[in-house]
Design an enzyme around this catalytic site. Structure first.
Site, PDB file in Angstrom:
ATOM      1  N   HIS A   1       0.828  -1.193   0.000  1.00  0.00           N
ATOM      2  CA  HIS A   1       0.000   0.000   0.000  1.00  0.00           C
ATOM      3  C   HIS A   1       0.871   1.256   0.000  1.00  0.00           C
ATOM      4  O   HIS A   1       1.955   1.274   0.593  1.00  0.00           O
ATOM      5  CB  HIS A   1      -0.912   0.041   1.230  1.00  0.00           C
ATOM      6  CG  HIS A   1      -1.813  -1.151   1.359  1.00  0.00           C
ATOM      7  ND1 HIS A   1      -1.381  -2.332   1.910  1.00  0.00           N
ATOM      8  CD2 HIS A   1      -3.106  -1.334   1.020  1.00  0.00           C
ATOM      9  CE1 HIS A   1      -2.383  -3.208   1.907  1.00  0.00           C
ATOM     10  NE2 HIS A   1      -3.437  -2.631   1.368  1.00  0.00           N
TER      11      HIS A   1
ATOM     12  N   TYR B   1       0.258   3.849   1.705  1.00  0.00           N
ATOM     13  CA  TYR B   1       0.366   4.379   3.063  1.00  0.00           C
ATOM     14  C   TYR B   1       1.476   3.727   3.877  1.00  0.00           C
ATOM     15  O   TYR B   1       1.868   4.235   4.938  1.00  0.00           O
ATOM     16  CB  TYR B   1      -0.971   4.284   3.817  1.00  0.00           C
ATOM     17  CG  TYR B   1      -1.497   2.890   4.063  1.00  0.00           C
ATOM     18  CD1 TYR B   1      -0.913   2.033   4.986  1.00  0.00           C
ATOM     19  CD2 TYR B   1      -2.617   2.432   3.376  1.00  0.00           C
ATOM     20  CE1 TYR B   1      -1.406   0.762   5.213  1.00  0.00           C
ATOM     21  CE2 TYR B   1      -3.127   1.166   3.598  1.00  0.00           C
ATOM     22  CZ  TYR B   1      -2.521   0.334   4.522  1.00  0.00           C
ATOM     23  OH  TYR B   1      -3.019  -0.918   4.738  1.00  0.00           O
TER      24      TYR B   1
END
Length: 300
Positions: A85, A87
């Site tokens: 991801h 993030y």
């Protein structure tokens, strides 16, 4: 900015080839809580991400961090047991690297799954949504996986984006769902960067933009697959309902997502296996047609 040359993708693909006896045709990216699907893969060759050149390592609970290659419902699949991801601190080029590596391995069809928050008021926790289209909000804002030098071996500099999710595969998923009696929704998926869940004001904004479900993955991977000429099917599992009411007392959490995944997995597993059965049948039919065409005619 982290970018990769064609040689980087080939180094990863060559390493994987040395670790497996099989030639995958279908790629699977399994989202939060869905890694157990990989346990059904037969004759499996298992490769930890940490061993593959240039691969990131997943840091999220529920993502096992392994590539599993083997047979599932008559298809040879390459399954990502956990994804990466943005993030987590990776670039979009790192997040989507496995998709291009799959392409270099010969994978032509990619099936993406994710855990998503329901934005459509008709959706309930436990629903499965066949993704018809997406809004890559962070991609539109500049965090696009195709940013940087274009690699013509994969696709054009300016790819179209109106048929990212292959119509044939979407129809196939709905047909299989009907046959199995598995209720499915259809709609637009929206990708944000995460890791926080959305504020009530953001939820209301996303609903007005036309999104039916929201998550932190998938759209970038689908765009890269589409750029590389792969057929793509996306399935969202609605594991929480996004909260647009400022006065609501409930709060979404990753634990909620994981718990909901346990309920949804049997439905998603049945749907995925049914889709793979149909794809395996299509492959067998194509081989039979090719064999008949190659057979000499009588008296020839």
């Amino acid at each position: 900015m982290e970018t990769f040359a064609l040689t980087h993708y080939d180094e990863a693909a060559d390493y994987i080839r040395r670790r497996t006896r099989q030639q995958p045709q279908i790629g699977l990216i399994l989202g939060s809580g869905l890694s157990e699907l990989a346990a059904q893969i037969e004759e499996a060759d298992i490769i930890p991400y940490a061993e593959i050149p240039h691969f990131p390592v997943s840091t999220v609970a529920g993502h096992a961090g392994r590539l599993v290659i083997g047979r599932l419902e008559g298809c040879v699949v390459c399954a990502m047991q956990g994804r990466f991801h943005y993030y987590e601190g990776y670039s979009m080029q790192q997040v989507t690297l496995p998709v291009r590596v799959m392409k270099r391995l010969g994978v032509q069809t990619l099936i993406l799954t994710n855990a998503a928050g329901g934005l459509n008021p008709r959706f309930r926790v436990g629903d499965i949504m066949v993704i018809e289209d997406h809004i890559n909000l962070i991609g539109m804002a500049g965090v696009n996986p195709l940013r940087g030098p274009n690699l013509d071996d994969f696709g054009p500099r300016f790819p179209a984006a109106n048929r990212i999710y292959t119509p044939r595969l979407r129809t196939l998923a709905h047909e299989v769902a009907t046959e199995l009696g598995v209720p499915v929704q259809r709609g637009v998926y929206l990708q944000l960067s995460g890791p926080n869940f959305e504020s009530p004001a953001e939820v209301r904004m996303l609903q007005r933009l036309g999104a039916d479900a929201v998550g932190m993955s998938t759209a970038a991977e689908a765009m890269v697959a589409h750029h590389a000429g792969m057929e793509t099917l996306g399935l969202s599992t609605i594991t929480n309902v996004a909260i647009g009411d400022l006065e609501a007392t409930g709060q979404p959490s990753h634990e909620e997502v994981m718990e909901a995944g346990k309920v949804i997995v049997p439905r998603l597993k049945a749907l995925l296996l049914g889709v793979l059965q149909r794809l395996a049948g299509e492959g067998s039919n194509r081989q039979a047609v090719a064999a008949n065409q190659a057979r000499p005619t009588e008296g020839g």
